[in-house]
Design a protein around this motif. Sequence first.
Motif, mmCIF file in Angstrom:
data_model
loop_
_atom_site.group_PDB
_atom_site.id
_atom_site.type_symbol
_atom_site.label_atom_id
_atom_site.label_comp_id
_atom_site.label_asym_id
_atom_site.label_seq_id
_atom_site.Cartn_x
_atom_site.Cartn_y
_atom_site.Cartn_z
ATOM 1 N N TYR A 93 0.798 -1.227 0.000
ATOM 2 C CA TYR A 93 0.000 0.000 0.000
ATOM 3 C C TYR A 93 0.832 1.278 0.000
ATOM 4 O O TYR A 93 0.325 2.348 -0.351
ATOM 5 N N VAL A 94 2.093 1.196 0.418
ATOM 6 C CA VAL A 94 2.930 2.396 0.462
ATOM 7 C C VAL A 94 3.940 2.427 -0.692
ATOM 8 O O VAL A 94 4.035 3.413 -1.422
ATOM 9 N N LEU A 95 4.672 1.314 -0.878
ATOM 10 C CA LEU A 95 5.687 1.278 -1.923
ATOM 11 C C LEU A 95 5.153 0.821 -3.269
ATOM 12 O O LEU A 95 5.784 1.057 -4.294
ATOM 13 N N GLY A 96 3.995 0.129 -3.267
ATOM 14 C CA GLY A 96 3.403 -0.310 -4.530
ATOM 15 C C GLY A 96 4.004 -1.591 -5.076
ATOM 16 O O GLY A 96 3.955 -1.840 -6.284
ATOM 17 N N VAL A 97 4.557 -2.435 -4.224
ATOM 18 C CA VAL A 97 5.132 -3.705 -4.654
ATOM 19 C C VAL A 97 4.002 -4.728 -4.813
ATOM 20 O O VAL A 97 3.026 -4.706 -4.074
ATOM 21 N N SER A 98 4.131 -5.639 -5.787
ATOM 22 C CA SER A 98 3.096 -6.652 -6.007
ATOM 23 C C SER A 98 3.000 -7.584 -4.803
ATOM 24 O O SER A 98 3.968 -7.766 -4.055
ATOM 25 N N SER A 99 1.829 -8.195 -4.612
ATOM 26 C CA SER A 99 1.593 -9.075 -3.464
ATOM 27 C C SER A 99 2.574 -10.239 -3.439
ATOM 28 O O SER A 99 3.120 -10.597 -2.390
ATOM 29 N N PHE A 100 2.791 -10.867 -4.589
ATOM 30 C CA PHE A 100 3.640 -12.050 -4.646
ATOM 31 C C PHE A 100 5.092 -11.697 -4.338
ATOM 32 O O PHE A 100 5.778 -12.402 -3.599
ATOM 33 N N THR A 101 5.588 -10.596 -4.897
ATOM 34 C CA THR A 101 6.954 -10.155 -4.613
ATOM 35 C C THR A 101 7.106 -9.777 -3.144
ATOM 36 O O THR A 101 8.152 -10.024 -2.528
ATOM 37 N N THR A 102 6.062 -9.182 -2.570
ATOM 38 C CA THR A 102 6.093 -8.804 -1.156
ATOM 39 C C THR A 102 6.259 -10.022 -0.264
ATOM 40 O O THR A 102 7.047 -10.011 0.685
ATOM 41 N N VAL A 103 5.497 -11.080 -0.561
ATOM 42 C CA VAL A 103 5.574 -12.296 0.251
ATOM 43 C C VAL A 103 6.987 -12.871 0.223
ATOM 44 O O VAL A 103 7.567 -13.206 1.262
ATOM 45 N N GLY A 104 7.572 -13.000 -0.970
ATOM 46 C CA GLY A 104 8.914 -13.554 -1.091
ATOM 47 C C GLY A 104 9.966 -12.684 -0.421
ATOM 48 O O GLY A 104 10.854 -13.189 0.273
#
Length: 256
Positions: A118-129
């Motif tokens: 929500y702040v940096l705009g990283v995709s959900s899947f990349t965030t999890v990894g």
Amino acid sequence: YDYDPLLSEVFISGVYVILLGFLGFYSLTDFFKLKRAGGKVDSHGHVEGASSHDQKKGLPATLQGMNIPPMITFDEDLYPGGKKISGVFVAACGAFVGLVAAIMGVGGGFITFPAFVYVLGVSSFTTVGTDILQIIFTAGFAAFTQYALYGYIFYTLAMGMLLGSLIGIQIGALTTKIVPGIYIRGFYATAILAGFANRLFALPPKLVKMKWVDLSPAMVSTIDMVGQWIFFIAVGIFGGWIIFTFLANLGKLREE
């Protein structure tokens, strides 16, 4: 200085309630917003059918538009050339996550997910990894320097948790590949709100011990029990859904 364990418990529980409440309701609002918009979100969190103008709105787009070196490129597998954001903002998020991890004794994952998405705009899947990787260093450093040196670690319990986590993390990581990103966000909100309810209902008993409020023992016991049941029911449903989804899509995962 005089150390008061009970006061520390009240403080940490209060921080949990504030953070989990904010993150949970914010994530739940985002989930319902996507559902109402009818946008189809893939496992990476990319909204299909959204115009390029819509994709450039919001805080993430604003931060990504600031050219403050050093610039970091990410999500190159989703967008031609990837997205870029200043390392200054990433470091600031990391500092906040590290602060929370040290105070609350967690890896910071429930903070990293909303901060990245929500702040940096990283995709959900990349965030999890990314979150799984950074937990190794943040939690490990805090555990050794702040707790292990003073004898505040239950090593037998940690090893048992580690063995179970090695299995669970593999199932969870594979499940994120086949679950739409909108549902990853929805279940994240559910899990966070379950923790919020648990910590909220755990506060009154501690406040009674501090003699800040006056409640009967029966009422204190009931409140504490309700909080535990809410947490375990929500987490149980979440865990059951993950296992069912994983088993139902074994064929698709084998193909990949």
